[in-house]
Design an enzyme around this catalytic site. Structure first.
Site, PDB file in Angstrom:
ATOM      1  N   GLU A 248       0.874  -1.193   0.000  1.00 37.74           N
ATOM      2  CA  GLU A 248       0.000   0.000   0.000  1.00 37.74           C
ATOM      3  C   GLU A 248       0.900   1.229   0.000  1.00 37.74           C
ATOM      4  O   GLU A 248       1.846   1.317   0.801  1.00 37.74           O
ATOM      5  CB  GLU A 248      -0.911   0.037   1.242  1.00 37.74           C
ATOM      6  CG  GLU A 248      -1.775   1.300   1.260  1.00 37.74           C
ATOM      7  CD  GLU A 248      -2.729   1.386   2.452  1.00 37.74           C
ATOM      8  OE1 GLU A 248      -2.689   0.514   3.334  1.00 37.74           O
ATOM      9  OE2 GLU A 248      -3.513   2.356   2.481  1.00 37.74           O
TER      10      GLU A 248
ATOM     11  N   ASN B  81      -4.449   5.184  -1.915  1.00 36.75           N
ATOM     12  CA  ASN B  81      -5.624   5.770  -1.238  1.00 36.75           C
ATOM     13  C   ASN B  81      -6.147   6.994  -1.976  1.00 36.75           C
ATOM     14  O   ASN B  81      -5.383   7.875  -2.372  1.00 36.75           O
ATOM     15  CB  ASN B  81      -5.232   6.215   0.173  1.00 36.75           C
ATOM     16  CG  ASN B  81      -4.851   5.040   1.052  1.00 36.75           C
ATOM     17  OD1 ASN B  81      -5.708   4.337   1.567  1.00 36.75           O
ATOM     18  ND2 ASN B  81      -3.542   4.803   1.174  1.00 36.75           N
TER      19      ASN B  81
ATOM     20  N   GLU C  20      -8.105   2.501  -2.837  1.00 39.23           N
ATOM     21  CA  GLU C  20      -8.796   2.396  -1.544  1.00 39.23           C
ATOM     22  C   GLU C  20      -9.618   3.662  -1.297  1.00 39.23           C
ATOM     23  O   GLU C  20      -9.108   4.780  -1.419  1.00 39.23           O
ATOM     24  CB  GLU C  20      -7.769   2.217  -0.415  1.00 39.23           C
ATOM     25  CG  GLU C  20      -6.924   0.960  -0.615  1.00 39.23           C
ATOM     26  CD  GLU C  20      -6.154   0.555   0.647  1.00 39.23           C
ATOM     27  OE1 GLU C  20      -6.251   1.274   1.669  1.00 39.23           O
ATOM     28  OE2 GLU C  20      -5.464  -0.483   0.598  1.00 39.23           O
TER      29      GLU C  20
ATOM     30  N   ASP D  53     -12.021   0.902   2.435  1.00 39.95           N
ATOM     31  CA  ASP D  53     -11.017   1.039   3.508  1.00 39.95           C
ATOM     32  C   ASP D  53     -11.703   1.321   4.848  1.00 39.95           C
ATOM     33  O   ASP D  53     -12.853   1.756   4.893  1.00 39.95           O
ATOM     34  CB  ASP D  53     -10.110   2.227   3.135  1.00 39.95           C
ATOM     35  CG  ASP D  53      -8.751   2.146   3.797  1.00 39.95           C
ATOM     36  OD1 ASP D  53      -8.519   1.224   4.597  1.00 39.95           O
ATOM     37  OD2 ASP D  53      -7.917   3.029   3.507  1.00 39.95           O
TER      38      ASP D  53
ATOM     39  N   GLU E 135      -5.993  -4.653   8.705  1.00 32.97           N
ATOM     40  CA  GLU E 135      -4.805  -3.798   8.808  1.00 32.97           C
ATOM     41  C   GLU E 135      -4.465  -3.537  10.270  1.00 32.97           C
ATOM     42  O   GLU E 135      -5.276  -3.761  11.163  1.00 32.97           O
ATOM     43  CB  GLU E 135      -5.033  -2.475   8.077  1.00 32.97           C
ATOM     44  CG  GLU E 135      -6.112  -1.640   8.734  1.00 32.97           C
ATOM     45  CD  GLU E 135      -6.361  -0.307   8.060  1.00 32.97           C
ATOM     46  OE1 GLU E 135      -5.677   0.008   7.073  1.00 32.97           O
ATOM     47  OE2 GLU E 135      -7.244   0.412   8.532  1.00 32.97           O
TER      48      GLU E 135
HETATM   49  P1  C2E Z   1      -4.956   4.019   6.061  1.00 33.02           P
HETATM   50  O1  C2E Z   1      -5.357   3.893   4.645  1.00 33.02           O
HETATM   51  O2  C2E Z   1      -5.780   3.315   7.070  1.00 33.02           O
HETATM   52  O3  C2E Z   1      -3.453   3.646   6.151  1.00 33.02           O
HETATM   53  C1  C2E Z   1      -2.926   2.839   7.092  1.00 33.02           C
HETATM   54  C2  C2E Z   1      -2.297   3.619   8.149  1.00 33.02           C
HETATM   55  O4  C2E Z   1      -1.996   2.739   9.216  1.00 33.02           O
HETATM   56  C3  C2E Z   1      -0.967   4.234   7.738  1.00 33.02           C
HETATM   57  O5  C2E Z   1      -0.808   5.420   8.407  1.00 33.02           O
HETATM   58  C4  C2E Z   1       0.015   3.248   8.272  1.00 33.02           C
HETATM   59  O6  C2E Z   1       1.297   3.807   8.500  1.00 33.02           O
HETATM   60  C5  C2E Z   1      -0.652   2.838   9.549  1.00 33.02           C
HETATM   61  N1  C2E Z   1      -0.232   1.518   9.981  1.00 33.02           N
HETATM   62  C6  C2E Z   1       0.135   0.483   9.229  1.00 33.02           C
HETATM   63  N2  C2E Z   1       0.404  -0.594   9.992  1.00 33.02           N
HETATM   64  C7  C2E Z   1       0.162  -0.234  11.259  1.00 33.02           C
HETATM   65  C8  C2E Z   1       0.256  -0.924  12.518  1.00 33.02           C
HETATM   66  O7  C2E Z   1       0.598  -2.093  12.616  1.00 33.02           O
HETATM   67  N3  C2E Z   1      -0.099  -0.228  13.617  1.00 33.02           N
HETATM   68  C9  C2E Z   1      -0.515   1.066  13.559  1.00 33.02           C
HETATM   69  N4  C2E Z   1      -0.818   1.682  14.681  1.00 33.02           N
HETATM   70  N5  C2E Z   1      -0.604   1.736  12.407  1.00 33.02           N
HETATM   71  C10 C2E Z   1      -0.258   1.090  11.255  1.00 33.02           C
HETATM   72  P2  C2E Z   1      -0.397   6.672   7.629  1.00 33.02           P
HETATM   73  O8  C2E Z   1       0.629   6.393   6.624  1.00 33.02           O
HETATM   74  O9  C2E Z   1      -0.115   7.726   8.655  1.00 33.02           O
HETATM   75  O10 C2E Z   1      -1.698   7.029   6.842  1.00 33.02           O
HETATM   76  C11 C2E Z   1      -2.784   7.504   7.482  1.00 33.02           C
HETATM   77  C12 C2E Z   1      -3.929   7.629   6.537  1.00 33.02           C
HETATM   78  O11 C2E Z   1      -3.721   8.643   5.572  1.00 33.02           O
HETATM   79  C13 C2E Z   1      -4.181   6.414   5.733  1.00 33.02           C
HETATM   80  O12 C2E Z   1      -4.926   5.534   6.494  1.00 33.02           O
HETATM   81  C14 C2E Z   1      -4.919   6.900   4.546  1.00 33.02           C
HETATM   82  O13 C2E Z   1      -6.288   6.960   4.793  1.00 33.02           O
HETATM   83  C15 C2E Z   1      -4.371   8.289   4.386  1.00 33.02           C
HETATM   84  N6  C2E Z   1      -3.414   8.312   3.284  1.00 33.02           N
HETATM   85  C16 C2E Z   1      -2.157   7.790   3.233  1.00 33.02           C
HETATM   86  N7  C2E Z   1      -1.634   8.037   2.025  1.00 33.02           N
HETATM   87  C17 C2E Z   1      -2.562   8.709   1.306  1.00 33.02           C
HETATM   88  C18 C2E Z   1      -2.605   9.227  -0.028  1.00 33.02           C
HETATM   89  O14 C2E Z   1      -1.678   9.097  -0.829  1.00 33.02           O
HETATM   90  N8  C2E Z   1      -3.752   9.859  -0.437  1.00 33.02           N
HETATM   91  C19 C2E Z   1      -4.795   9.964   0.404  1.00 33.02           C
HETATM   92  N9  C2E Z   1      -5.880  10.607  -0.016  1.00 33.02           N
HETATM   93  N10 C2E Z   1      -4.807   9.512   1.681  1.00 33.02           N
HETATM   94  C20 C2E Z   1      -3.690   8.872   2.103  1.00 33.02           C
HETATM   95 CA    CA Z   2      -5.627   2.678   3.103  1.00 34.52          CA
HETATM   96 CA    CA Z   3      -7.338   1.959   6.822  1.00 32.86          CA
END
Ligand code: C2E
Ligand code: CA
Ligand code: CA
Length: 656
Positions: free
Chosen positions: A432, A487, A519, A549, A606
């Site tokens: 992802e 995403n 997603e 998602d 996830e």
């Molecule tokens: P998401 O789609 O639910 O992404 C998963 C988030 O969970 C990611 O945070 C990831 O770093 C975190 N994560 C993964 N494994 C674990 C784990 O084992 N434990 C915990 N506590 N967290 C874990 P991240 O990277 O901070 O992303 C947060 C959210 O931001 C994402 O949630 C997604 O909704 C959004 N996002 C990330 N990249 C993009 C993007 O390119 N475009 C858009 N529109 N939204 C994005």
């Molecule tokens: Ca996601």
């Molecule tokens: Ca998610």
């Protein structure tokens, strides 16, 4: 009959017209002292010309007595001028004057006539002249009290004409005719003048009434424009004007001042459950509780909806402001609408102080609003005072806003990649792509911080395009059939031009659309479901797959799954975090897994961080997982090494 009534009315006081009565009284107060003075002086002159020839009773005692009576009345009128009289009192005085006038007229006329036989021809002429000139001047002085003027005319002119008309002196007889003619002219003038006077008074009253009506309307407008009709408290406009005013005063006196913004917690529930009438009564009760603290040092207003504002004046110290905020929330804490409803409602408050937190009304308002927002987020029903920490957060957020406006989308943003794996077969299924921002001056920022900023500043479209292009470029190194998940923001789905650009980027990328997962979360569906369905349909036609998602949070609904027909459902990480502690979390995960198997959808869970979680999830039927246990988000360059070393922990059977 009506003629007779009209005739009688000429002699009456217009008691049904208080304005006219008061105006008549005011005019008489000015004119009657003059009348009595004239009478006294003229009588004295007549008495002097008959001194010696007539007996003392006619030249001294009688005129002195009459003159004394005149002076007493004159003094009365002078006094009356400075004392306001009630309407009844005024009517009584005017009636008395009407009655007294002919009596005095007859008295003076009889006295003058009684002198007539004693004088020579000149003196006789003087008597006639005295009577004529005095009655004319008295009629003039009584011009505003028609009844008195007419009665005086009758009481003096009739006996005068009879008395002198029968004298043998042709000059005096001519004088009688003169007086009768003049009297007719005067009665005519009197009648006209009195009518004009009454009209003037009436039109002045109408003018006053119109002015009063205009004033009433303008008061009413002021009320509508400045007062909230439900609570009768000042409204937002008045509050802001008052704040400006108080700030100017505080800055002049070098004094402190505080603003509190209040928002009710639980109001919406009362409105929804018990109806708007109950909601209105609740707001009125809140208004009453706040009004109870209003005073010279505290202004209270309803700003709209369930928001209220308070200005605390009087140079309050920071400790006073804090105690005030605390007291304010204590006052607003439920219960309301007793005994029928007994609603438990409370108010959160945000306070900011002048000059520490802001020097202008808008700055103070903004700071208090921020403190309120923070109260609602973290300490509902309590007061939060704006602090330097809040200031730092605001400054940082405005710096991030600024940086986002000028960000180099292709240069400053980069993607981290987190694997998702099939636990049973130990296979990595794909990555992802998770966005990161190396923000100048702010360091590395996560998407939870900057995606909402990009959405608010309407840069999300170009940002998504830049990120997707980068992710697909970097994912080109991944061997097929590994997948790349990306995403999308709910705003992207609502923007046809962004979606067209996304299709273009996918079409020209070297990654096959069938290896791409997009997603989306359910907030996208809350907008325009039809448009989202159509947009996703176009992507699906290209072979792209759609993942729902964060499933299980927010607005999850089966109808979304049914209508959207996603290819995959991603169970939110919050359930994984609670998987050991909560039966409900386990039940939900099991239900979603069953749902996916029934609908033949892929399912991924996830946020898996520990082996224990992975075991429980496996036992619940989860096959595909993502989380720190299997790999943290990594740089693009690290993906190849990860794939080479990939070791997926072997799950053991777990008892749930
Ligand atoms: P998401 O789609 O639910 O992404 C998963 C988030 O969970 C990611 O945070 C990831 O770093 C975190 N994560 C993964 N494994 C674990 C784990 O084992 N434990 C915990 N506590 N967290 C874990 P991240 O990277 O901070 O992303 C947060 C959210 O931001 C994402 O949630 C997604 O909704 C959004 N996002 C990330 N990249 C993009 C993007 O390119 N475009 C858009 N529109 N939204 C994005
Ligand atoms: Ca996601
Ligand atoms: Ca998610």
């Amino acid at each position: 009959m009506t003629r007779l009534r009209k005739l009688v009315a000429l002699f009456l006081v217009p008691a049904d017209n208080p304005d006219l009565v008061q105006s008549q009284l005011a005019a008489l107060c000015k004119q009657l002292p003059l009348l009595y003075l004239l009478l006294t002086m003229n009588a004295a002159l007549l008495a002097i010309t008959h001194m010696g020839s007539a007996p003392p009773v006619l030249t001294i005692y009688l005129p002195v007595s009459l003159s004394l009576l005149c002076l007493v009345r004159a003094a009365h009128w002078v006094r009356q001028a400075s004392e306001p009289a009630s309407n009844e009192e005024a009517v009584r005085l005017l009636r008395l004057t009407i009655r007294l006038t002919p009596v005095m007229g007859v008295g003076f006329a009889a006295w003058a006539c009684s002198l007539y036989p004693y004088g020579d021809a000149y003196a006789r002429c003087h008597v006639a002249f005295y009577m004529a000139i005095t009655v004319i001047s008295c009629i003039f002085c009584l011009i505003h009290l028609r009844g008195a003027a007419l009665l005086l005319t009758i009481a003096v002119v009739v006996p005068f004409s009879l008395f002198f008309g029968f004298s043998q002196n042709p000059a005096i007889q001519a004088m009688v005719i003169n007086l009768i003619l003049v009297t007719f002219g005067m009665i005519y003038m009197l009648q006209r003048n009195y009518a004009d006077f009454a009209d003037l008074v009436n039109s002045r009253r109408e003018l006053f009434e119109r002015q009063a009506e205009t004033q009433r309307l303008s008061d009413e407008n002021f009320q509508i424009a400045n007062i909230d009709s439900l609570t009768q408290l000042p409204n937002r406009r008045r509050f802001l004007a008052e704040l400006d005013l108080q700030l100017a005063a505080a800055s002049q006196q070098g004094a402190r001042l505080a603003v509190a913004l209040i928002d009710l917690d639980g109001f919406k529930g009362v409105n929804d459950m018990h109806g708007h009438a109950a909601g209105d009564r609740l707001l009125t009760e809140v208004g009453d509780r706040l009004r109870a603290i209003a005073g010279p040092a505290i202004s209270v207003a309803r700003l709209g909806g369930d928001e209220f504002g308070v200005i605390l004046k009087g140079n309050p110290s920071p400790a006073t402001v804090a105690a005030f905020g605390h007291d304010l929330c204590a006052r607003l804490r439920g219960p309301y609408l007793r005994p029928e409803i007994d609603a438990e409602v409370c108010g959160s408050a945000g306070l900011a102080a002048y000059p520490d937190d802001g020097e202008t009304a808008s700055a103070l308002f903004e700071r208090a609003d921020y403190a309120l927002y923070s109260a609602k987020e973290t300490r509902s029903g309590e007061a939060v005072i704006f602090s330097p920490t809040h200031e730092a957060v605001i400054r940082r957020s405005s710096q991030i806003d600024q940086a986002m406006r000028h960000a180099d989308l292709a240069g400053e943003f980069w993607m981290a990649y987190q694997p998702f794996v099939e636990v049973g077969s130990h296979r990595v299924l794909g990555f992802e792509a998770l966005a990161r921002w190396a923000c100048p001056g702010q360091g590395q920022l996560g998407p939870d911080v900057f995606i909402p900023v990009a959405e608010r500043l309407r840069r999300i479209g170009p940002l998504t395009e830049a990120l997707l292009a980068r992710a697909l470029r970097e994912a080109a190194v991944l061997p097929a059939p590994l997948r790349i998940a990306f995403n999308l923001s709910a705003r992207d789905l609502a923007a046809p031009e962004t979606m067209a650009a996304i299709r273009g980027i996918i079409a020209t990328s070297s990654v096959a659309p069938s290896r791409i997962d997009l997603e989306i979360n359910e907030t996208a569906m809350l907008r325009d479901f039809g448009q989202v369905e159509e947009t996703l349909g176009l992507l699906r036609q290209m072979g792209v797959r759609i993942t729902l998602d964060d499933f299980g949070t927010g607005f999850s609904s089966l109808s979304h799954v049914h209508r959207l027909k996603p290819d995959k459902i991603k169970i939110d990480r919050s359930f994984v975090a609670e998987i050991h502690a909560s039966h409900a979390a386990r039940d939900i995960v099991r239900t979603v897994v069953d749902l996916c198997s029934t609908l033949r959808l892929d399912c991924v869970v996830e946020g898996v961080e520990t082996e224990a979680q992975s075991r429980v999830l496996t036992a619940l039927g989860c096959r595909v997982m993502q989380g720190y246990l299997f790999g943290r988000p990594m740089h693009a360059a690290a993906m190849a090494r990860y794939l080479a070393d990939a070791k997926v922990p072997e799950p053991r059977a777990a008892a749930i």
